[in-house]
Design an enzyme around this catalytic site. Structure first.
Site, PDB file in Angstrom:
ATOM      1  N   SER A   7     -28.750  19.962  29.376  1.00 47.63           N
ATOM      2  CA  SER A   7     -30.034  20.608  29.115  1.00 47.63           C
ATOM      3  C   SER A   7     -31.108  20.145  30.094  1.00 47.63           C
ATOM      4  O   SER A   7     -30.982  20.320  31.300  1.00 47.63           O
ATOM      5  CB  SER A   7     -30.446  20.347  27.663  1.00 47.63           C
ATOM      6  OG  SER A   7     -31.540  21.123  27.275  1.00 47.63           O
TER       7      SER A   7
ATOM      8  N   ASP B 204     -35.540  25.442  31.227  1.00 47.60           N
ATOM      9  CA  ASP B 204     -34.943  24.133  31.501  1.00 47.60           C
ATOM     10  C   ASP B 204     -33.548  24.338  32.084  1.00 47.60           C
ATOM     11  O   ASP B 204     -33.154  25.464  32.395  1.00 47.60           O
ATOM     12  CB  ASP B 204     -34.916  23.267  30.236  1.00 47.60           C
ATOM     13  CG  ASP B 204     -33.984  23.811  29.166  1.00 47.60           C
ATOM     14  OD1 ASP B 204     -33.739  25.035  29.163  1.00 47.60           O
ATOM     15  OD2 ASP B 204     -33.512  23.028  28.319  1.00 47.60           O
TER      16      ASP B 204
ATOM     17  N   ASP C  48     -30.442  24.427  31.127  1.00 48.70           N
ATOM     18  CA  ASP C  48     -29.476  25.380  30.572  1.00 48.70           C
ATOM     19  C   ASP C  48     -30.168  26.588  29.959  1.00 48.70           C
ATOM     20  O   ASP C  48     -29.523  27.413  29.309  1.00 48.70           O
ATOM     21  CB  ASP C  48     -28.565  24.697  29.554  1.00 48.70           C
ATOM     22  CG  ASP C  48     -29.310  24.225  28.307  1.00 48.70           C
ATOM     23  OD1 ASP C  48     -30.540  24.037  28.374  1.00 48.70           O
ATOM     24  OD2 ASP C  48     -28.657  24.047  27.262  1.00 48.70           O
TER      25      ASP C  48
ATOM     26  N   ASP D  32     -32.223  27.144  27.476  1.00 46.22           N
ATOM     27  CA  ASP D  32     -32.425  27.400  26.050  1.00 46.22           C
ATOM     28  C   ASP D  32     -33.857  27.090  25.622  1.00 46.22           C
ATOM     29  O   ASP D  32     -34.202  27.217  24.447  1.00 46.22           O
ATOM     30  CB  ASP D  32     -31.405  26.637  25.187  1.00 46.22           C
ATOM     31  CG  ASP D  32     -31.529  25.122  25.288  1.00 46.22           C
ATOM     32  OD1 ASP D  32     -32.327  24.624  26.118  1.00 46.22           O
ATOM     33  OD2 ASP D  32     -30.812  24.425  24.537  1.00 46.22           O
TER      34      ASP D  32
END
Length: 445
Positions: free
Chosen positions: A100, A239, A241, A243
């Site tokens: 992440s 960010d 990834d 999400d």
């Protein structure tokens, strides 16, 4: 028994904590769990742009195929894309390789069920039990050995779906995108261009080592400057990834999850699409968010920090909108997890429907001053038993009285203690937060 899963999958420094051997073992156990009652099982694997992604992808593929699973590699995609595709294909599970917003040397693996949700604790416990008791798992032979395929075209299926969730085109709107040199670097610009926006993109040249580096939703300062310098209508920062989402208005002001929940929540309520007028958020939400909800007839429900707790509350109560100040926003009508790109198109679609720009819409909420300090520690759990820390927190709460609040908690994904204070006087709360941080450093660093 040991512990593998944290609050958001399994994370650690790649090739130090998250080794190929560990990943291979987890994949065998997870593959066995997901497929023991299935014939011709398939598991999807997606990854972000970290240099260690290929290594972990190979270890996962080796483990899955060794128990007879067919692996379908999606390539570089976002976490919510993996969740959506797992739910909407014949896969029995999906895995995202990402840490992440963490630094590039970290990596992680997140599992999704065939319903597109992150795994329940009970499922994680069963996988951990298989791993730690070293149960002898099958080694199929011949035609029963799993195979690996690659299908990057599934990414387009996800993008086409996102288009169906909105009612307006973005023709002529000047949008800045900060892709964090991560998973959104290709998908987000492509989607906004296809929706008619004039797209201006920064931090979309990943090299395996620059993901999240002074960019993205945790460092939106460069996007803020870029939006103002280029005269753009607004900007979106994702960010690693994708999400999470932090938005930027045309003045360069940062619009976090509290603002997004308030703006979209009010609009959904007016459309009759917000059950009970409820917006689910966490204890990290600014007090200004609560005041805005009260003024607009919204009902805020608070959970512990973490999008999994937000989702649990949404599912339990039948609610459709929830999220975190950090930018994890869940539109449960459209997705099963926080989705930065979905949130961006939902927010822009809402603004177009309202006939407002983001700088006008943000006036729905006036934030109280807030200070957040992250303290690096060796053992984040020890703060629970430190009387010196608890005494200091009580002392600060006494000084603030009813004019502010204090929240001290361990990070769910890093060795950090987060100290957050809100109050009327910015200088006072800064000093008080530093006092607590100093005690934590002394006790735990």
């Amino acid at each position: 028994m040991g512990k593998l899963f944290g609050t958001d999958g399994i994370r650690g420094v790649a090739n130090e904590v998250l080794t190929p051997e560990l990943v291979y073992g987890i994949a065998r156990c997870a593959g066995y769990y997901f497929t023991k009652h299935e014939t011709n099982p398939k598991i999807l694997i997606g990854k972000d742009t970290r240099i260690s992604g290929d290594m972990i992808e190979a270890a996962l593929s080796l483990g899955f195929t060794s128990v007879g699973v067919e692996v379908i590699k999606l390539g570089v995609v976002t976490t919510p894309a993996v969740a959506y595709l797992t739910k909407n294909t014949e896969a029995v599970a999906g895995v995202m390789i990402s840490a992440s917003h963490n630094p590039m040397e970290d990596n992680g693996i997140k599992f999704f069920s065939n319903e597109g949700f992150k795994l329940q604790d009970s499922v994680e416990d069963e996988i951990e039990e298989l791993y730690f008791i070293k149960k002898e798992l099958p080694y199929p032979t011949g035609e029963k050995v799993g195979i690996v395929k690659e299908d990057k075209s599934l990414q387009n299926m996800y993008l086409e779906y996102l288009k169906t969730t909105i009612s307006n085109k973005f023709n002529g709107i000047k949008v800045g995108l900060d892709c964090a040199n991560g998973s959104a670097y290709d998908l987000a610009p492509k989607l906004f261009e296809e929706l008619g926006a004039q797209v201006h993109t920064i931090f979309n040249t990943p090299d395996g080592t620059n993901i999240n580096k002074n960019c993205g939703s945790t460092h939106p300062e460069e996007l803020a400057k870029y939006v103002v310098e280029q005269g753009l209508d607004l900007g979106f920062a994702f960010d690693g990834d994708a999400d999470r989402l932090i938005a930027i208005d045309k003045t360069g002001a940062e619009i976090d999850g509290d603002f997004i929940l308030a703006i979209c929540g009010k609009h959904l309520k007016e459309q009759g699409k917000l059950p009970g007028g409820v917006v689910v958020s966490t204890v990290m939400a600014n007090l200004g968010f609560d005041l805005a909800c009260q003024r607009e007839g919204l009902e805020p429900i608070k959970t512990k920090v973490g999008d999994r707790y937000v989702l649990e509350e949404m599912l339990k109560g039948g609610y459709t909108l929830g999220g975190e100040q950090s930018g994890h926003i869940i539109f449960l009508e459209h997705g099963t997890t926080g989705d930065g790109i979905l949130t961006a198109v939902q927010l822009l679609d809402t603004l177009i429907s309202l006939g407002q720009d983001l700088s006008d819409a943000k006036t729905i909420l006036e934030k109280l001053p807030q200070v957040l300090i992250n303290v690096k520690v060796n053992d984040k759990e020890k703060y629970l038993t430190s009387t010196k820390i608890s005494s200091k927190v009580e002392e600060v709460e006494g000084k603030l009285g009813s004019t502010g609040r204090v929240l001290v908690r361990p990070s769910g994904t890093e060795n950090l203690i987060r100290v957050m204070i809100e109050g009327k006087n910015p200088q006072e709360i800064k000093e008080l937060a530093e006092e607590i941080a100093s005690v934590i450093k002394t006790e735990l660093a």
